[in-house]
Design a protein around this motif. Structure first.
Motif, PDB file in Angstrom:
ATOM      1  N   ALA A 143       0.753  -1.310  -0.118  1.00 24.48           N
ATOM      2  CA  ALA A 143      -0.103   0.184   0.117  1.00 24.48           C
ATOM      3  C   ALA A 143       0.823   1.101  -0.328  1.00 24.48           C
ATOM      4  N   ASP A 144       2.012   1.133   0.544  1.00 23.13           N
ATOM      5  CA  ASP A 144       2.936   2.368   0.546  1.00 23.13           C
ATOM      6  C   ASP A 144       4.024   2.531  -0.513  1.00 23.13           C
ATOM      7  N   SER A 145       3.782   1.509  -1.442  1.00 26.14           N
ATOM      8  CA  SER A 145       4.922   1.441  -2.787  1.00 26.14           C
ATOM      9  C   SER A 145       4.886   2.978  -3.368  1.00 26.14           C
ATOM     10  N   ASN A 146       6.108   3.142  -3.636  1.00 29.82           N
ATOM     11  CA  ASN A 146       6.259   4.553  -4.392  1.00 29.82           C
ATOM     12  C   ASN A 146       5.780   4.147  -5.727  1.00 29.82           C
ATOM     13  N   TRP A 147       5.892   2.892  -6.291  1.00 21.34           N
ATOM     14  CA  TRP A 147       5.718   2.684  -7.793  1.00 21.34           C
ATOM     15  C   TRP A 147       3.994   2.687  -7.837  1.00 21.34           C
ATOM     16  N   LEU A 148       3.176   2.611  -6.653  1.00 24.96           N
ATOM     17  CA  LEU A 148       1.883   1.957  -6.892  1.00 24.96           C
ATOM     18  C   LEU A 148       0.901   2.873  -7.689  1.00 24.96           C
ATOM     19  N   VAL A 149       1.410   4.418  -7.317  1.00 27.75           N
ATOM     20  CA  VAL A 149       0.426   5.310  -7.760  1.00 27.75           C
ATOM     21  C   VAL A 149       0.695   5.297  -9.433  1.00 27.75           C
ATOM     22  N   GLU A 150       1.987   5.456  -9.909  1.00 25.22           N
ATOM     23  CA  GLU A 150       2.124   5.709 -11.240  1.00 25.22           C
ATOM     24  C   GLU A 150       1.886   4.212 -11.735  1.00 25.22           C
ATOM     25  N   LEU A 190      -0.189  11.725 -17.192  1.00 30.06           N
ATOM     26  CA  LEU A 190       0.594  12.809 -17.038  1.00 30.06           C
ATOM     27  C   LEU A 190       0.313  13.444 -15.659  1.00 30.06           C
ATOM     28  N   MET A 191      -0.942  13.375 -15.241  1.00 32.26           N
ATOM     29  CA  MET A 191      -1.193  14.061 -14.088  1.00 32.26           C
ATOM     30  C   MET A 191      -0.786  13.248 -12.752  1.00 32.26           C
ATOM     31  N   ALA A 192      -0.338  11.994 -12.887  1.00 32.44           N
ATOM     32  CA  ALA A 192       0.052  11.460 -11.790  1.00 32.44           C
ATOM     33  C   ALA A 192       1.675  11.089 -11.814  1.00 32.44           C
ATOM     34  N   TYR A 193       2.146  11.630 -12.957  1.00 37.65           N
ATOM     35  CA  TYR A 193       3.525  11.377 -13.159  1.00 37.65           C
ATOM     36  C   TYR A 193       4.424  12.326 -11.990  1.00 37.65           C
ATOM     37  N   ALA A 194       5.243  11.662 -11.475  1.00 37.52           N
ATOM     38  CA  ALA A 194       6.077  12.354 -10.409  1.00 37.52           C
ATOM     39  C   ALA A 194       7.305  12.236 -10.509  1.00 37.52           C
ATOM     40  N   GLY A 195       7.885  11.736 -11.636  1.00 41.94           N
ATOM     41  CA  GLY A 195       9.186  11.484 -11.863  1.00 41.94           C
ATOM     42  C   GLY A 195      10.032  12.926 -12.339  1.00 41.94           C
ATOM     43  N   LEU A 270      19.128   1.049  -7.641  1.00 45.32           N
ATOM     44  CA  LEU A 270      18.309   0.420  -7.450  1.00 45.32           C
ATOM     45  C   LEU A 270      16.872   1.025  -8.244  1.00 45.32           C
ATOM     46  N   GLU A 271      16.752   2.580  -8.141  1.00 44.80           N
ATOM     47  CA  GLU A 271      15.815   3.103  -8.647  1.00 44.80           C
ATOM     48  C   GLU A 271      15.731   2.960 -10.393  1.00 44.80           C
ATOM     49  N   TYR A 272      16.787   2.651 -10.923  1.00 43.23           N
ATOM     50  CA  TYR A 272      17.022   2.510 -11.985  1.00 43.23           C
ATOM     51  C   TYR A 272      16.522   1.212 -12.563  1.00 43.23           C
ATOM     52  N   GLN A 273      16.894   0.344 -11.763  1.00 42.47           N
ATOM     53  CA  GLN A 273      16.591  -1.263 -11.756  1.00 42.47           C
ATOM     54  C   GLN A 273      15.002  -1.244 -11.779  1.00 42.47           C
ATOM     55  N   GLN A 274      14.293  -0.357 -10.715  1.00 39.43           N
ATOM     56  CA  GLN A 274      12.921  -0.669 -10.588  1.00 39.43           C
ATOM     57  C   GLN A 274      12.060   0.009 -11.616  1.00 39.43           C
ATOM     58  N   ALA A 275      12.565   0.937 -12.364  1.00 41.93           N
ATOM     59  CA  ALA A 275      11.957   1.481 -13.602  1.00 41.93           C
ATOM     60  C   ALA A 275      11.745   0.502 -14.455  1.00 41.93           C
ATOM     61  N   HIS A 276      12.911  -0.284 -14.764  1.00 42.56           N
ATOM     62  CA  HIS A 276      12.953  -1.372 -15.833  1.00 42.56           C
ATOM     63  C   HIS A 276      12.170  -2.330 -15.329  1.00 42.56           C
ATOM     64  N   ALA A 277      12.067  -2.833 -14.207  1.00 46.20           N
ATOM     65  CA  ALA A 277      11.233  -3.841 -13.841  1.00 46.20           C
ATOM     66  C   ALA A 277       9.682  -3.489 -13.990  1.00 46.20           C
ATOM     67  N   PHE A 278       9.451  -2.154 -13.627  1.00 45.41           N
ATOM     68  CA  PHE A 278       8.031  -1.529 -13.768  1.00 45.41           C
ATOM     69  C   PHE A 278       7.752  -2.107 -15.242  1.00 45.41           C
ATOM     70  N   SER A 279       8.664  -1.418 -16.050  1.00 43.50           N
ATOM     71  CA  SER A 279       8.201  -1.776 -17.488  1.00 43.50           C
ATOM     72  C   SER A 279       8.024  -3.418 -17.912  1.00 43.50           C
ATOM     73  N   ILE A 280       8.735  -4.220 -17.254  1.00 41.32           N
ATOM     74  CA  ILE A 280       8.751  -5.840 -17.577  1.00 41.32           C
ATOM     75  C   ILE A 280       7.095  -6.264 -17.040  1.00 41.32           C
ATOM     76  N   ILE A 322       7.767   5.773 -21.248  1.00 45.96           N
ATOM     77  CA  ILE A 322       7.638   6.849 -20.497  1.00 45.96           C
ATOM     78  C   ILE A 322       8.128   6.775 -18.848  1.00 45.96           C
ATOM     79  N   LEU A 323       7.448   5.716 -18.477  1.00 44.25           N
ATOM     80  CA  LEU A 323       7.698   5.449 -16.977  1.00 44.25           C
ATOM     81  C   LEU A 323       9.022   4.697 -16.776  1.00 44.25           C
ATOM     82  N   GLY A 324       9.622   3.987 -17.590  1.00 43.04           N
ATOM     83  CA  GLY A 324      10.745   3.041 -17.686  1.00 43.04           C
ATOM     84  C   GLY A 324      12.043   4.052 -17.904  1.00 43.04           C
TER      85      GLY A 324
END
Length: 421
Positions: A143-150, A190-195, A270-280, A322-324
């Motif tokens: 529930a507190d994941s930083n990636w959940l909103v995006e 676009l509205m939720a993007y916080a990167g 780690l953040e870079y890895q998470q961005a690409h994992a998000f894409s996967i 975009i998000l990756g």
């Protein structure tokens, strides 16, 4: 867009009931759709999965937790594949009952050209994709994941685009409106993007710019919006032959997954890895459900995908790019679509007359397609390489798509350490 001619609403010719026309005891049997081409899909899946899982398990030392999440996503995606395979024949019956079918223009004059082909089956892919990706949240995000909103914003944009694509299939909206639809669907993202909104300046330009990193601010979000509009429409206009819309999506999805794994394996950020994992997490379900659809859409097509699928696939790939944070790489993967757009621009802008269907000419006697003067990559290939069958033309275009993706990997390797810091 597909090589189809939509059926007009036919008048009701059902005979009235009476003494001479008693009510039939059993309803008419609906003809089944053509069987799926699972052997073709299995061969393609094998060619991709062997190097993909080799990179995950052997070549790179990927963090156990990250590897576990990728494999859970893969497992859920495989389940989505089998659900899609089961749902497509069922959904086909329902769309046929509602007269959502078309005739294959590239088979006009042959018995296959008289077959009612159910269309808008991309809605099935969109539904299964969303169900799979939402279910995956249970296994990966807290529930507190930083990636959940995006992640949810990405799903909202994809869902919105799928809905608008289905509306387009039903209402057959004009081209000017088609260009606006992705603009609306991209708003949740676009509205939720916080990167970050920064770009890395290429090394050769640093002495002239005076900066290594440049913050673009709102211009970066404008770029994101334009990328979403382009990716969505580019898949839609690079179409017209059996298997091309889904085939190009499958090839690009495979390239995206390979790129993501390579970036995760070579990075310690780690953040870079998470961005690409998000894409996967988004592309694996896209690939699995698209393969299921390709089994029915490969030549000769059992179903048409409709604008629902092309919009859905384009928006999904735009979102992961975009998000990756690999939009430059994504555009090189989309090189054939960029070329097709440039060829189409004079007709889309109204400078050159634009017919409703910018398709090649089909010769029913030889079964071959001949290129026309319309500005599409399909017609350009036919003019350059000569008359071809629909299946061989699709394979040629998909090989070109794969070569462009391979060139992107070569270009990244060539410029590593020289082009950017």
């Amino acid at each position: 867009m597909a090589a189809r001619k939509r059926a007009s609403a036919a008048p009701d010719t059902t005979p009235k009931l009476g003494p001479e026309n008693p009510k039939p005891e059993t309803p008419p049997i609906e003809p089944p759709i053509r069987p799926a081409k699972f052997s073709t899909i299995f061969k393609f899946s094998l060619v991709f999965s062997i190097p993909y899982f080799y990179l995950i398990f052997s070549h790179y030392k990927i963090d156990y937790g990250l590897k576990k999440s990728i494999l859970i996503s893969a497992l859920v995606s495989v389940i989505g594949f089998f659900i899609t395979v089961k749902m497509i024949p069922v959904a086909s019956k329902y769309v046929l009952r509602r007269n959502l079918f078309g005739y294959d223009i590239n088979k006009k004059g042959t018995p296959d050209g008289l077959i009612k082909v159910p269309e808008s089956l991309g809605i099935v892919i969109g539904i299964v994709f969303l169900a799979v990706t939402i279910l995956f949240q249970y296994f990966n995000f807290t529930a507190d994941s930083n990636w959940l909103v995006e992640y949810n914003a990405a799903l909202a944009s994809i869902c919105f685009m799928t809905l608008l694509g289905f509306v387009d299939d039903v209402l057959d909206v004009p081209w000017r409106v088609k260009l606006v639809l992705p603009s609306v669907a991209a708003l949740p993202l676009l509205m939720a993007y916080a990167g970050h909104t920064t770009i890395v300046i290429p090394k050769p330009l640093v002495p002239y710019v005076g900066l290594e990193i440049l913050d673009l601010g709102w211009i970066y979000k404008l770029y994101m919006w334009l990328l979403a509009v382009f990716c969505t429409n580019s898949i839609n206009i690079h179409a017209g032959i059996n298997g091309l819309e889904v085939g190009q999506t499958v090839v690009i999805s495979c390239a995206i997954l390979m790129h993501n794994i390579m970036q995760i394996g070579t990075s310690t950020d780690l953040e870079y890895q998470q961005a690409h994992a998000f894409s996967i997490y988004l592309v694996q379900p896209l690939l699995a459900t698209s393969l299921a659809l390709l089994a029915f859409n490969w030549f000769p097509s059992s179903v048409f995908v409709g604008d629902t699928y092309t919009y859905f696939a384009g928006m999904t790939m735009a979102v992961v790019g975009i998000l990756g944070h690999f939009s430059e790489t994504l555009l090189i993967f989309f090189a054939p679509q960029v070329l097709n757009f440039l060829l189409s621009l004079p007709q889309l802008a109204g400078i050159v007359p634009c017919p409703r269907h910018r398709l090649p000419k089909f010769d029913p006697k030889s079964g071959l397609l001949t290129g026309t003067n319309d500005g599409t990559l399909v017609n350009l290939f036919l003019r350059q390489f000569g008359r071809r069958s629909e299946k061989s033309l699709c394979i040629l275009l998909l090989v070109f798509q794969a070569l462009c993706c391979g060139f992107c990997f070569f270009l990244r390797w060539l410029l590593t350490g020289w082009y950017k810091y």
